[in-house]
Design a protein around this motif. Structure first.
Motif, PDB file in Angstrom:
ATOM      1  N   THR A 256       0.838  -1.212   0.000  1.00 30.11           N
ATOM      2  CA  THR A 256       0.000   0.000   0.000  1.00 30.11           C
ATOM      3  C   THR A 256       0.866   1.252   0.000  1.00 30.11           C
TER       4      THR A 256
ATOM      5  N   ARG B 109       2.379   1.715  -3.427  1.00 27.19           N
ATOM      6  CA  ARG B 109       1.386   2.241  -4.370  1.00 27.19           C
ATOM      7  C   ARG B 109       1.198   3.743  -4.188  1.00 27.19           C
ATOM      8  N   GLN B 110       1.285   4.202  -2.947  1.00 26.92           N
ATOM      9  CA  GLN B 110       1.069   5.615  -2.644  1.00 26.92           C
ATOM     10  C   GLN B 110       2.328   6.464  -2.805  1.00 26.92           C
TER      11      GLN B 110
ATOM     12  N   TYR C 248       2.311   4.875  -9.798  1.00 27.35           N
ATOM     13  CA  TYR C 248       2.135   3.511  -9.299  1.00 27.35           C
ATOM     14  C   TYR C 248       0.708   3.209  -8.851  1.00 27.35           C
ATOM     15  N   LYS C 249      -0.116   4.241  -8.731  1.00 30.33           N
ATOM     16  CA  LYS C 249      -1.490   4.045  -8.250  1.00 30.33           C
ATOM     17  C   LYS C 249      -2.328   3.223  -9.208  1.00 30.33           C
ATOM     18  N   SER C 250      -1.968   3.225 -10.489  1.00 32.51           N
ATOM     19  CA  SER C 250      -2.763   2.513 -11.501  1.00 32.51           C
ATOM     20  C   SER C 250      -2.210   1.134 -11.835  1.00 32.51           C
TER      21      SER C 250
ATOM     22  N   ASP D 296      -1.147  -2.870 -11.393  1.00 34.00           N
ATOM     23  CA  ASP D 296      -1.680  -4.089 -10.807  1.00 34.00           C
ATOM     24  C   ASP D 296      -0.759  -4.591  -9.699  1.00 34.00           C
ATOM     25  N   ASP D 297      -1.309  -5.394  -8.815  1.00 34.67           N
ATOM     26  CA  ASP D 297      -0.509  -5.947  -7.726  1.00 34.67           C
ATOM     27  C   ASP D 297       0.679  -6.767  -8.234  1.00 34.67           C
TER      28      ASP D 297
ATOM     29  N   LEU E 183       3.470  -4.371  -8.656  1.00 27.83           N
ATOM     30  CA  LEU E 183       3.940  -3.836  -7.376  1.00 27.83           C
ATOM     31  C   LEU E 183       4.705  -4.891  -6.581  1.00 27.83           C
TER      32      LEU E 183
ATOM     33  N   THR F 296      -1.899  -0.998 -18.691  1.00 29.43           N
ATOM     34  CA  THR F 296      -1.674  -1.523 -17.341  1.00 29.43           C
ATOM     35  C   THR F 296      -2.031  -2.996 -17.191  1.00 29.43           C
TER      36      THR F 296
END
Length: 400
Positions: free
Chosen positions: A58, A61-62, A67-69, A71-72, A75, A130
Motif C-alpha cells: 500500500t 502504491r502511494q 504507481y497508483k494505476s 496491478d498488484d 507492485l 496496465t
C-alpha cells in the motif's frame, strides 16, 4: 553448464513474509498460511500476503502517482526486485538484464476494467497499458533505472524457472554478466479462482467449513490442512491459490557472496493427451531432471523440491517420474504448497528460495504428512516446476 552461475541474492514477498529471515522463520513450524475468504458468496481457502507485507505494498502504491494505476503483480515485482538488487549490491550503471514472468499477469486490474466495460460499454484509458504482461519487467526496469535488456513472459506455472533459464542463457552467451530473474502473481480474484474450481482441482470444504481431507500419517486430528501436497492418500484434489513474488540475482562465475550455485538445468515439453494433464509418470519431468543432473550421480542429489500442486494426478505423476530417475536411491522430497499454496508463475522461484534456504541453514524442511528418513547433509538440491502444457523445468542447486 557452460560456466558456473552464482545466485548472489534472493528476495520475495509472500504469505511467508517479506524477507528471507521471515520466510525461514515461517518454515520452522507446521502451520499453514491459508485463510478462509468469501469469493462470490462462496467460502474458499487462499494464501494472502502477510498484513505487514500488504501494508508495504500500500505504501509503495502511494509513493508515486504513476504507481497508483498498477496491478498488484507489478507492485509485488517492484518490491521484491528492490530488495534483491540491494542485497546483491547492484547499481543501475551495471546495466543488468531483467526477466520477470507471470502466468496470468494483471488479473485483478483486467477483471475490474472488464466489469466496468460491461456496465459503460467504454474502456478506460489505462486499461490496455496496465494489463499487458510486458509491463512487469518494464516497470521494474523503470523503478531501478537500469538500461539493460528487459523481458516479460508467461509459460504458465513454470514461468519463474523459465526466467532462470533465460538468465543463464544470456549470461552464457556473454551478452550479460548479471540478470535479475523471477516471477510475480496476484491470482486471488473471483474469475481466477472460479477457473480453478471449474477444473475441479481446487480445495473444497464441507458444511462445517473444514477442508474435506482425511487424517493421514502423523498429523494431529486437530490440525487441518486445506492443501495436502505430497499426501498420496488423499481422495480429492486440494490445490489452493497463493500470491506473491520472488526474485533472484544471477551472476557469472562463482562469487564470494553466492548463496548457492546453479550446477545444472533441464527442460522438456511432452506431447499431451489432455489440455491440462501430463503423463502418469511425467515424462517431461524425467527428461528435465535427467538433463539438469547431467553427470551428477543420483545418490549425490540430496533432496528434490517438488512442484506438487496438491492435486491427485499432479503429485503422483511427479513422484513416479522421480522414482524412475532415481530408482533405489530416492532423495528426500519436499514442497511448500501445503503451506503457501500455488502462486502460479511465481511458484518456481519460491521453491528455489526454499532450496537455497535449506542449503544455507543445512536443515531439511519436511512436509507434515509425508513420512521419510531425515536428511543429514544437504549439498545438492533439485527444484522442479511444470505448467499447463507439460513445460517442465528442473534446476540443480549446489552448496559451494
Amino acid at each position: 553448464m557452460q560456466k558456473p552461475i552464482s545466485i548472489t541474492a534472493l528476495a520475495s514477498i509472500s504469505p511467508l513474509g517479506k524477507s528471507l529471515q521471515e520466510s525461514w522463520a515461517s518454515y520452522q513450524n507446521n502451520r499453514h498460511c491459508f485463510i478462509e475468504k468469501r469469493v462470490l458468496k462462496t467460502p474458499v481457502f487462499v494464501a494472502e500476503l502477510t498484513k505487514e507485507a500488504q501494508q508495504d505494498i500500500t505504501l509503495l502504491r502511494q509513493s508515486d502517482a504513476k504507481y497508483k494505476s498498477l496491478d498488484d503483480t507489478v507492485l509485488y515485482a517492484i518490491y521484491a526486485s528492490r530488495q534483491a538488487v540491494e542485497q546483491a549490491g547492484w547499481k543501475a550503471s551495471d546495466n543488468f538484464g531483467i526477466n520477470i514472468g507471470s502466468s496470468r499477469g494483471a488479473t485483478g486490474l483486467f477483471e475490474t476494467y472488464h466489469e466496468d466495460f460491461l456496465k459503460k460499454h467504454k474502456a478506460k484509458t489505462l486499461s490496455s497499458p496496465t494489463t499487458t504482461l510486458g509491463n512487469i519487467s518494464s516497470w521494474v526496469a523503470h523503478d531501478l533505472q537500469t538500461q539493460g535488456p528487459e523481458i516479460s513472459h508467461s509459460i504458465t506455472c513454470s514461468t519463474a524457472l523459465h526466467a532462470v533459464l533465460n538468465g543463464i542463457a544470456w549470461i552464457n552467451s556473454g551478452m550479460c554478466n548479471q540478470f535479475l530473474v523471477g516471477g510475480s502473481e496476484a491470482p486471488l480474484t473471483p474469475f481466477t479462482i472460479a477457473q480453478m474450481q471449474a477444473l475441479k482441482i481446487y480445495s473444497k470444504q464441507d458444511s462445517s467449513g473444514r477442508a474435506q481431507s482425511r487424517p493421514y500419517g502423523a498429523i494431529r486430528d486437530d490440525i487441518d490442512y486445506p492443501c495436502r501436497a505430497l499426501d498420496f492418500g488423499k481422495k480429492q484434489n486440494t490445490m489452493v491459490l497463493g500470491e506473491g513474488a520472488s526474485m533472484a540475482c544471477l551472476e557469472a562465475g562463482i562469487k564470494s557472496n553466492a548463496l548457492a550455485v546453479i550446477k545444472g538445468y533441464g527442460y522438456a515439453t511432452e506431447i499431451l493427451e489432455h489440455n491440462i494433464s501430463i503423463s502418469s509418470d511425467a515424462q517431461c519431468f524425467q527428461r528435465s531432471m535427467a538433463m539438469a543432473m547431467a553427470d551428477t550421480p543420483p545418490d549425490e542429489v540430496d533432496a528434490v523440491v517438488m512442484h506438487a500442486p496438491g492435486t491427485i494426478k499432479g503429485d503422483i505423476s511427479e513422484y513416479n517420474a522421480i522414482k524412475k530417475v532415481f530408482c533405489n536411491k530416492m532423495p528426500s522430497l519436499t514442497t511448500n504448497k501445503w503451506k503457501v499454496g500455488h502462486s502460479f508463475g511465481a511458484s518456481g522461484l519460491l521453491s528455489m528460495e526454499l532450496a537455497v534456504l535449506m542449503l544455507q541453514h543445512q536443515q531439511f524442511i519436511n512436509v507434515p504428512f509425508y513420512a521419510q528418513k531425515p536428511t543429514k547433509q544437504l549439498k545438492n538440491i533439485l527444484v522442479n516446476a511444470v505448467g499447463f502444457g507439460g513445460n517442465a523445468v528442473s534446476i540443480l542447486l549446489s552448496r559451494e
